[in-house]
Design an enzyme around this catalytic site. Structure first.
Site, PDB file in Angstrom:
ATOM      1  N   ARG A  43       0.806  -1.226   0.000  1.00 39.15           N
ATOM      2  CA  ARG A  43       0.000   0.000   0.000  1.00 39.15           C
ATOM      3  C   ARG A  43       0.839   1.277   0.000  1.00 39.15           C
ATOM      4  O   ARG A  43       0.310   2.356  -0.228  1.00 39.15           O
ATOM      5  CB  ARG A  43      -0.948  -0.004   1.200  1.00 39.15           C
ATOM      6  N   ARG A 100      41.114  45.065 -17.455  1.00 36.17           N
ATOM      7  CA  ARG A 100      39.957  45.465 -18.254  1.00 36.17           C
ATOM      8  C   ARG A 100      40.356  45.715 -19.708  1.00 36.17           C
ATOM      9  O   ARG A 100      41.485  46.091 -20.004  1.00 36.17           O
ATOM     10  CB  ARG A 100      39.365  46.777 -17.730  1.00 36.17           C
TER      11      ARG A 100
END
Length: 450
Positions: free
Chosen positions: A14, A436
């Site tokens: 179950r 950068r």
């Protein structure tokens, strides 16, 4: 002497699960682990687990438990048949046998202690645990007199209409005199509605049978489906919360929070709504957790604050602040008074004291010295597509917003990384590092022409 046998051979149809019923989880432990844990304080001389359905899987899950013996029941033909499998392994055993069900996980240790004490003090052949239920449907009825002497147990399906009015039910927990039980087990018959061998039939065969009525019927709740599993979870969670509130923990909304059995809390901890504690989690005194947090196998020092965040398999030092919306992943270690802000992820990294990673950053496979300040959007690029590499940032260093540190890389102490930099080479202490692209501006730009 005492032997404990746990019945764990059933399929649990179950549950509608590929997982054996006794391995279903309940507050961080399996059902069968909880059952075994409930009798640990009795220090039994023998512990036997009767397995059947997916026996190898059940045995593998419990392989680390020292002294546990596995007994195979094949096929499964009832509880009496299950206990018959003990006749050989317990041959020559002299003492009592405590029989438990692997799907009844809420038994309190003190209840089993009382059952054993009554059994021995009365010299009974069997003492069974009972309860009175408002709705006893589905349970075997215990036929007993006012003195507690039991004459028989009748399964629900075999009860007469009059017997079904009896509210005293069998909890399926027994303490037997093993020598007496072993003598009658071979005489069990399958002449019943199910065609099975019932352990309950031995009660009428033994010299004397008594029962102990449990005070809290919730203790004997069995689990056959997921609804009952959820009901047992609710009972266990309530127990855990009540225990820790009695120890000095404040839950603002207790019912919205869940705990594992392995959770530990110091005093004056405040737990806000919707917080969940899993595994072996330790929360130090004076912490404030939540709302909306998940802590799993985490260890927090005193005075830590965690808000809308996840901490898993990590150590957090005293006075740290985490969140909102931060994630501390496995293998991370935060020193004292670190701060992780919103949308920060830390993984397999060591942060010394007073490190600040305030927002929108990923720190993975990194070692950060004391007082490092990580700017918004900083990323440690730790993966080259094949292997992970570490980033080391010395004490007092600072990274500007949107920095990318491509590992393996080391930054010395008191380094400053300019905003928007991508660094691929080591940087010495006291340096300014910039990486950068040059800014290009074209004035009077008309844009694309159609």
């Amino acid at each position: 002497m005492l032997a404990v046998a746990v019945l764990a051979a059933g399929k649990g149809t179950r549950m509608k699960s590929e997982l054996p019923k006794v391995l279903q989880p309940l507050a961080g432990a399996t059902l069968v682990e909880r059952v075994l844990g409930s009798c640990r304080h009795l220090a039994p001389d023998r512990q036997l687990l009767i397995v059947g359905h997916q026996a190898e899987r059940v045995e593998a899950s419990l392989a680390a438990l020292e002294g546990l013996e596995f007994v195979l029941q094949q096929p499964q033909n009832g509880t009496g048949h299950a206990v018959q499998q003990l006749l050989e392994p317990l041959q020559g055993f002299s003492g009592d046998l405590l029989v438990l069900n692997g799907d009844v996980p809420l038994l309190r240790p003190e209840t089993l202690e009382a059952l054993l004490e009554q059994h021995r003090s009365r010299g009974a052949g069997v003492t069974l645990l009972t309860a009175r239920l408002d709705d006893p449907s589905g349970y075997g009825r215990v036929m007993a007199d006012a003195s507690g002497r039991v004459s028989a147990i009748v399964e629900h399906r075999d009860c007469s209409p009059e017997q079904r009015l009896n509210p005293l039910i069998n909890a399926g927990i027994y303490c037997f005199n093993w020598a007496q039980l072993a003598a009658v087990l071979p005489r069990l018959s399958s002449d019943n509605d199910q065609g099975e061998l019932y352990l309950t039939d031995t009660v009428a065969m033994l010299e004397s049978a008594t029962h102990l009525e449990v005070a809290d019927a919730a203790e004997i709740n069995g689990i056959n489906d997921r609804i009952q599993l959820a009901q047992c979870e609710a009972v266990l969670q309530e127990r855990l919360r009540r225990h820790w509130m009695a120890e000095g923990v404040s839950f603002v909304d207790p019912s919205s929070c869940t705990l594992s059995e392995g959770s530990r809390f110091g005093r004056d901890v405040v737990v806000e709504p919707q917080c969940h504690f899993r595994g072996h989690t330790e929360v130090g005194s004076g912490c404030r957790i939540g709302p909306g947090c998940l802590l799993e196998n985490a260890r927090l020092g005193a005075g830590v604050e965690v808000l809308y965040s996840v901490v898993r398999d990590a150590v957090v030092g005293a006075g740290c602040s985490i969140g909102p919306y931060a994630q501390v992943r496995p293998g991370s270690n935060l020193g004292e008074r670190c701060h992780l802000g919103n949308f920060v992820e830390v993984k397999s990294s060591s942060l010394a004291s007073h490190v600040k990673v305030n927002h929108l950053s990923y720190i993975g496979d990194a070692d950060l010295g004391a007082g490092v300040n990580v700017g918004a959007g900083t990323i440690t690029a730790n993966y080259d597509g094949v292997r992970k590499h570490r980033t080391v940032i010395g004490a007092g260093s600072k990274t500007g917003a949107n920095s990318v540190l491509v590992a393996p890389i080391q930054l010395g102490e008191n380094v400053t990384v300019g905003a928007g930099s991508t660094l691929t080479r080591n940087v010495p202490s006291g340096a300014l590092a910039l990486g950068r692209a040059r800014q290009l501006v074209k004035e009077n730009w008309a844009g694309p022409q159609g």
